[in-house]
Design a protein around this motif. Structure first.
Motif, PDB file in Angstrom:
ATOM      1  N   ALA A   1      26.300  18.415 -22.492  1.00 21.36           N
ATOM      2  CA  ALA A   1      26.666  19.094 -23.733  1.00 21.36           C
ATOM      3  C   ALA A   1      27.790  20.101 -23.495  1.00 21.36           C
ATOM      4  CB  ALA A   1      25.449  19.794 -24.325  1.00 21.36           C
ATOM      5  N   LEU A   2      27.690  20.852 -22.408  1.00 23.47           N
ATOM      6  CA  LEU A   2      28.728  21.828 -22.088  1.00 23.47           C
ATOM      7  C   LEU A   2      30.073  21.143 -21.823  1.00 23.47           C
ATOM      8  CD1 LEU A   2      26.740  24.278 -19.785  1.00 23.47           C
ATOM      9  CD2 LEU A   2      27.601  24.732 -22.093  1.00 23.47           C
ATOM     10  N   ALA A   3      30.009  19.916 -21.289  1.00 26.07           N
ATOM     11  CA  ALA A   3      31.231  19.152 -21.025  1.00 26.07           C
ATOM     12  C   ALA A   3      31.764  18.495 -22.295  1.00 26.07           C
ATOM     13  CB  ALA A   3      30.964  18.087 -19.965  1.00 26.07           C
ATOM     14  N   GLY A   4      30.970  18.529 -23.382  1.00 27.20           N
ATOM     15  CA  GLY A   4      31.399  17.905 -24.633  1.00 27.20           C
ATOM     16  C   GLY A   4      31.419  16.392 -24.585  1.00 27.20           C
ATOM     17  N   ASP A   5      30.630  15.800 -23.680  1.00 20.56           N
ATOM     18  CA  ASP A   5      30.627  14.353 -23.471  1.00 20.56           C
ATOM     19  C   ASP A   5      29.436  13.739 -24.209  1.00 20.56           C
ATOM     20  OD1 ASP A   5      30.502  11.737 -22.506  1.00 20.56           O
ATOM     21  OD2 ASP A   5      31.185  12.301 -20.502  1.00 20.56           O
ATOM     22  N   THR A   6      29.669  13.216 -25.414  1.00 19.65           N
ATOM     23  CA  THR A   6      28.566  12.685 -26.216  1.00 19.65           C
ATOM     24  C   THR A   6      27.941  11.443 -25.598  1.00 19.65           C
ATOM     25  OG1 THR A   6      30.143  11.457 -27.601  1.00 19.65           O
ATOM     26  CG2 THR A   6      29.416  13.615 -28.397  1.00 19.65           C
ATOM     27  N   ASP A   7      28.754  10.578 -24.980  1.00 19.04           N
ATOM     28  CA  ASP A   7      28.196   9.385 -24.355  1.00 19.04           C
ATOM     29  C   ASP A   7      27.308   9.764 -23.178  1.00 19.04           C
ATOM     30  OD1 ASP A   7      29.149   7.445 -26.046  1.00 19.04           O
ATOM     31  OD2 ASP A   7      30.937   7.032 -24.866  1.00 19.04           O
ATOM     32  N   GLU A   8      27.788  10.682 -22.337  1.00 19.60           N
ATOM     33  CA  GLU A   8      26.986  11.116 -21.192  1.00 19.60           C
ATOM     34  C   GLU A   8      25.711  11.812 -21.672  1.00 19.60           C
ATOM     35  OE1 GLU A   8      26.290  11.255 -17.070  1.00 19.60           O
ATOM     36  OE2 GLU A   8      27.785  10.172 -18.242  1.00 19.60           O
ATOM     37  N   TYR A   9      25.842  12.602 -22.718  1.00 23.22           N
ATOM     38  CA  TYR A   9      24.672  13.287 -23.272  1.00 23.22           C
ATOM     39  C   TYR A   9      23.649  12.264 -23.752  1.00 23.22           C
ATOM     40  CZ  TYR A   9      21.684  16.415 -25.928  1.00 23.22           C
ATOM     41  OH  TYR A   9      20.590  17.104 -26.387  1.00 23.22           O
ATOM     42  N   TYR A  10      24.127  11.199 -24.397  1.00 23.03           N
ATOM     43  CA  TYR A  10      23.192  10.193 -24.897  1.00 23.03           C
ATOM     44  C   TYR A  10      22.361   9.621 -23.754  1.00 23.03           C
ATOM     45  CZ  TYR A  10      20.920   6.125 -26.553  1.00 23.03           C
ATOM     46  OH  TYR A  10      19.930   5.222 -26.811  1.00 23.03           O
ATOM     47  N   TYR A  11      23.009   9.264 -22.652  1.00 25.49           N
ATOM     48  CA  TYR A  11      22.271   8.637 -21.554  1.00 25.49           C
ATOM     49  C   TYR A  11      21.360   9.630 -20.835  1.00 25.49           C
ATOM     50  CZ  TYR A  11      24.630   4.281 -22.354  1.00 25.49           C
ATOM     51  OH  TYR A  11      25.043   3.112 -22.940  1.00 25.49           O
ATOM     52  N   GLU A  12      21.795  10.875 -20.718  1.00 22.78           N
ATOM     53  CA  GLU A  12      20.903  11.883 -20.141  1.00 22.78           C
ATOM     54  C   GLU A  12      19.741  12.162 -21.104  1.00 22.78           C
ATOM     55  OE1 GLU A  12      21.056  12.557 -17.198  1.00 22.78           O
ATOM     56  OE2 GLU A  12      23.127  12.126 -16.623  1.00 22.78           O
ATOM     57  N   ASN A  13      20.010  12.089 -22.393  1.00 29.94           N
ATOM     58  CA  ASN A  13      18.979  12.253 -23.406  1.00 29.94           C
ATOM     59  C   ASN A  13      17.928  11.152 -23.297  1.00 29.94           C
ATOM     60  OD1 ASN A  13      17.956  13.367 -26.056  1.00 29.94           O
ATOM     61  ND2 ASN A  13      18.510  11.318 -26.743  1.00 29.94           N
ATOM     62  N   GLU A  14      18.357   9.942 -22.972  1.00 34.46           N
ATOM     63  CA  GLU A  14      17.412   8.851 -22.758  1.00 34.46           C
ATOM     64  C   GLU A  14      16.454   9.186 -21.621  1.00 34.46           C
ATOM     65  OE1 GLU A  14      19.361   5.035 -22.228  1.00 34.46           O
ATOM     66  OE2 GLU A  14      18.636   4.493 -24.217  1.00 34.46           O
ATOM     67  N   ARG A  15      16.993   9.765 -20.545  1.00 35.80           N
ATOM     68  CA  ARG A  15      16.143  10.152 -19.418  1.00 35.80           C
ATOM     69  C   ARG A  15      15.142  11.219 -19.845  1.00 35.80           C
ATOM     70  NH1 ARG A  15      19.956  10.674 -13.998  1.00 35.80           N
ATOM     71  NH2 ARG A  15      21.022   8.654 -14.173  1.00 35.80           N
ATOM     72  N   PHE A  16      15.605  12.154 -20.647  1.00 38.79           N
ATOM     73  CA  PHE A  16      14.740  13.234 -21.128  1.00 38.79           C
ATOM     74  C   PHE A  16      13.547  12.661 -21.886  1.00 38.79           C
ATOM     75  CE2 PHE A  16      13.500  16.185 -24.508  1.00 38.79           C
ATOM     76  CZ  PHE A  16      13.285  17.358 -23.805  1.00 38.79           C
ATOM     77  N   HIS A  17      13.820  11.765 -22.831  1.00 43.24           N
ATOM     78  CA  HIS A  17      12.741  11.174 -23.615  1.00 43.24           C
ATOM     79  C   HIS A  17      11.852  10.280 -22.750  1.00 43.24           C
ATOM     80  CE1 HIS A  17      13.831  12.376 -27.792  1.00 43.24           C
ATOM     81  NE2 HIS A  17      14.991  12.615 -27.196  1.00 43.24           N
ATOM     82  N   GLU A  18      12.439   9.604 -21.788  1.00 40.57           N
ATOM     83  CA  GLU A  18      11.659   8.744 -20.903  1.00 40.57           C
ATOM     84  C   GLU A  18      10.665   9.566 -20.090  1.00 40.57           C
ATOM     85  OE1 GLU A  18       9.962   5.631 -19.241  1.00 40.57           O
ATOM     86  OE2 GLU A  18      11.518   5.450 -20.789  1.00 40.57           O
ATOM     87  N   CYS A  19      11.061  10.761 -19.694  1.00 41.18           N
ATOM     88  CA  CYS A  19      10.138  11.646 -18.963  1.00 41.18           C
ATOM     89  C   CYS A  19       8.906  11.960 -19.816  1.00 41.18           C
ATOM     90  CB  CYS A  19      10.843  12.951 -18.583  1.00 41.18           C
ATOM     91  SG  CYS A  19      12.047  12.807 -17.233  1.00 41.18           S
ATOM     92  N   ILE A  20       9.111  12.143 -21.099  1.00 37.12           N
ATOM     93  CA  ILE A  20       7.993  12.461 -21.997  1.00 37.12           C
ATOM     94  C   ILE A  20       7.108  11.230 -22.195  1.00 37.12           C
ATOM     95  CG2 ILE A  20       7.377  13.181 -24.340  1.00 37.12           C
ATOM     96  CD1 ILE A  20       9.962  14.879 -24.315  1.00 37.12           C
TER      97      ILE A  20
END
Length: 227
Positions: free
Chosen positions: A119-138
């Protein structure tokens, strides 16, 4: 920050998703596997894998002996799917708050920090894939394999539209703040708050609904005007 490595099939899939939801490929348009292979300099296998993912997402349909075609998904149907997705993920969060292990909690916090970096890098594509990891952890921390499987399957179908949401101005920052609320609730073991926070994070309502609907209608108008 090092970008997430993506396979040829994943890069092709992402490109086709972008073309479809942004109206550059119209409903009913046939996707030529040989042409795509040449354009992306990949073999038939990555093209076939990309098509399989797009079928699972509901963005394309396969007609026997005719080929693969761009599908059309109505806004009402999308909203219904997001409603179900919100409930499934909310259940995962509720169970995770009760069942998460210390190791799983550490992984969730790491995933959250990686989202923050994207998010700090402003990279929406990278954020999406890291977001997938976040939800997968849950999902994993819910310790309910059937529930996790159902959530993953629906998330896969909604993937392109969840990516589209992140292109709305300030949505990535808002998403990150919502992640923090979810992490805090799970860390405290507050099952009710975790469920509510994650449900609201996924559910498209209020101003988010207006923004999302405007994006979908604008893309559809672009398709109609060039039809």
């Amino acid at each position: 920050m090092v970008s997430t490595k993506r396979s040829s099939a994943q890069r092709l899939r992402d490109s086709l998703e972008d073309d479809i939801i942004n109206g550059r490929r119209k409903p009913g348009e046939r996707l030529d596997p040989e042409e795509l292979g040449r354009a992306f300099n990949v073999s038939r296998t990555p093209v076939r894998e990309a098509f399989q993912h797009l079928v699972a997402s509901g963005l394309v349909t396969v007609s026997p002996k005719k080929g693969t075609f761009v599908a059309s998904v109505g806004l009402d149907r999308l909203i219904e799917m997001f409603e179900v997705m919100a409930e499934l993920e909310g259940m995962c969060a509720r169970l995770a708050a009760r069942r998460i292990t210390e190791t799983e909690l550490d992984a969730l916090q790491v995933a959250h920090r990686r989202c923050e970096a994207a998010a700090l890098a402003g990279d929406t594509d990278e954020y999406y894939y890291e977001n997938e990891r976040f939800h997968e952890c849950i999902y994993a921390a819910s310790h309910n394999t059937f529930l996790a499987l159902e959530a993953r399957q629906l998330k896969q179908r909604l993937k392109p539209y969840r990516r589209l949401q992140l292109q709305v101005r300030q949505r990535m920052r808002g998403s990150l703040a919502e992640h923090q609320t979810i992490v805090d609730a799970i860390t405290r073991g507050d099952a009710a708050q975790a469920e509510q926070a994650l449900c609201e994070h996924v559910l498209i309502q209020g101003e988010r609904f207006s923004d999302f609907a405007a994006s979908v209608h604008r893309l559809q108008a672009q398709v109609d005007s060039t039809g």
